[in-house]
Design an enzyme around this catalytic site. Structure first.
Site, PDB file in Angstrom:
ATOM      1  N   GLY A   1       0.867  -1.176   0.000  1.00 54.50           N
ATOM      2  CA  GLY A   1       0.000   0.000   0.000  1.00 54.50           C
ATOM      3  C   GLY A   1       0.902   1.223   0.000  1.00 54.50           C
ATOM      4  CD  GLU A  23       6.936  -4.820 -10.084  1.00 54.66           C
ATOM      5  OE1 GLU A  23       6.621  -5.316 -11.187  1.00 54.66           O
ATOM      6  OE2 GLU A  23       6.409  -3.789  -9.642  1.00 54.66           O
ATOM      7  CG  HIS A  31       7.086  -2.178  -6.385  1.00 57.32           C
ATOM      8  ND1 HIS A  31       6.284  -3.104  -7.005  1.00 57.32           N
ATOM      9  CD2 HIS A  31       6.523  -1.968  -5.160  1.00 57.32           C
ATOM     10  CE1 HIS A  31       5.279  -3.434  -6.189  1.00 57.32           C
ATOM     11  NE2 HIS A  31       5.411  -2.767  -5.068  1.00 57.32           N
ATOM     12  CB  SER A  38       4.822  -3.637  -1.724  1.00 54.33           C
ATOM     13  OG  SER A  38       4.808  -2.422  -2.398  1.00 54.33           O
ATOM     14  CB  ALA A  39       4.118  -0.604   2.111  1.00 48.87           C
TER      15      ALA A  39
END
Lengths: 235, 235
Positions: A90, A194, A159, A122-123
């Site tokens: 997010g 990724e 990413h 990710s986050a």
């Protein structure tokens, strides 16, 4: 005895949610039938309940149930009792703000450093580094600090994106941004493309997945690390 | 009587520094033979002196001399006495941190609101909005606040980038990021594509340049604004 997966992304292009990671997660969370999910990075679009449901559906494929931390009255206790923890993606500014505001950042750090298996995407991976200073996210809220969980003694750039050939856009490339970070911060930064992830087994840190990662050190040229690379001594 | 140019970028693809803006700047800084340059957004790569020299070379073409604010012993006085001000691009987190730390943010706001002609490009444009919450930059340093100069009653997203067709990258698009901003912030956000700028003449705000801009309002679909659009009532 730390056991951590730090993944660049939850989802690959044309793949379903967490699909490419499931074989790894089956081993990572072996013997665990229920994990705790931290949905706080999600700024909106879907509710924490719906986000947790999505995670539940993915983990059901490897027979693991998922409960959201937001469902507990006492989130500190929830973390202390969790058999495994997953923090989803997010916005990192929002996630870090929430971890501080709800008052769970210290407990999260402690239980994972003491051995509760952790997955971040990710986050949720950004916060595994020393600071959130190499996030790609927009500063939509103001966190009380950029300091994060320090599960690894460097910073993560999830990413990670190579310069786009033939681009006429004048904004900075990812590499330029990370180099700018190094004018003010000395820790290495690992650009995770990724499909790549880090596996942390206590003091051993290994690069996994299909792609090489890009390692940035202060005052040095960036280098490519092949999958399988041992990052245990990186700091 | 505010007189402000808020430009998406300093430089167009294959263009030289400030080249496309020079005819506009000639009018904007008419009758002024010297302006004050704020180089603080630049994280490194070139020194403040060299950055100022580069700006000087561009402005020399329209017979305007440039002095860097870092050359003054008293930067507050320098701002108060400046006939015109230009804040260049770099990293917005760094720029805002420096403006607060050096203690010039209030004076900068005051003199520009009182009529000193101002030019901002990129990071220097970001700070013209209510907050820096829609910057594209990496959080390489931790600013004491995200609040900025509020020369316009909305936020700016410079270097606005449309989704890249056929991209397989799973990171958020710029539009998604700005929509995420709107879960927590109510002010409109103007996505300024490279080559576009805002002209502020007191309470009149006009979109200029070759390209349309993309306007994001909370809980509304984004819309395209044609060049020449009047944004005076946007808030």
């Amino acid at each position: 005895m730390k056991r951590i997966i730090i993944a660049s992304t939850s989802t690959l292009y044309e793949g379903s949610y967490l699909e490419y990671l499931l074989p790894t997660l089956k081993t990572h969370f072996k013997g665990i039938n229920k994990i705790l999910f931290i949905p706080y990075a999600r700024p909106g679009g879907i509710s924490h309940d719906d986000y947790t449901k999505k995670v539940n559906e993915a983990f059901a494929k490897i027979d693991i149930a998922v409960k959201g931390i937001h469902e507990f009255e006492n989130p500190v206790e929830a973390l202390q009792q969790a058999k495994g923890i997953f923090t989803g993606g997010g916005n990192t500014f929002l996630l870090v703000t929430q971890l501080y505001k709800i008052g769970i950042i210290e407990t999260l750090e402690k239980v994972v450093k003491n051995g509760t298996p952790y997955l971040g995407t990710s986050a949720g991976s950004n916060i595994c580094g020393l600071t959130m200073g190499t996030t790609n996210d927009m500063p939509i809220v103001y966190p009380p600090s950029f300091n994060t969980l320090a599960f690894v003694p460097f910073n993560i750039n999830p990413h990670y994106l190579d310069p786009i050939e033939g681009s006429t856009h004048m904004g900075e490339t990812r590499e330029t941004r990370i180099n700018e970070f190094h004018y003010f911060n000395s820790q290495p930064v690992l650009g995770l493309r990724e499909g790549s992830w880090l596996e942390v087994n206590d003091s051993k840190i290994t690069l996994k997945g299909a792609l090489p990662a890009r390692l940035f050190k202060q005052n040095q040229e960036a280098v490519e690390l092949e999958t399988g690379a041992d990052l245990s001594n990186l700091k």
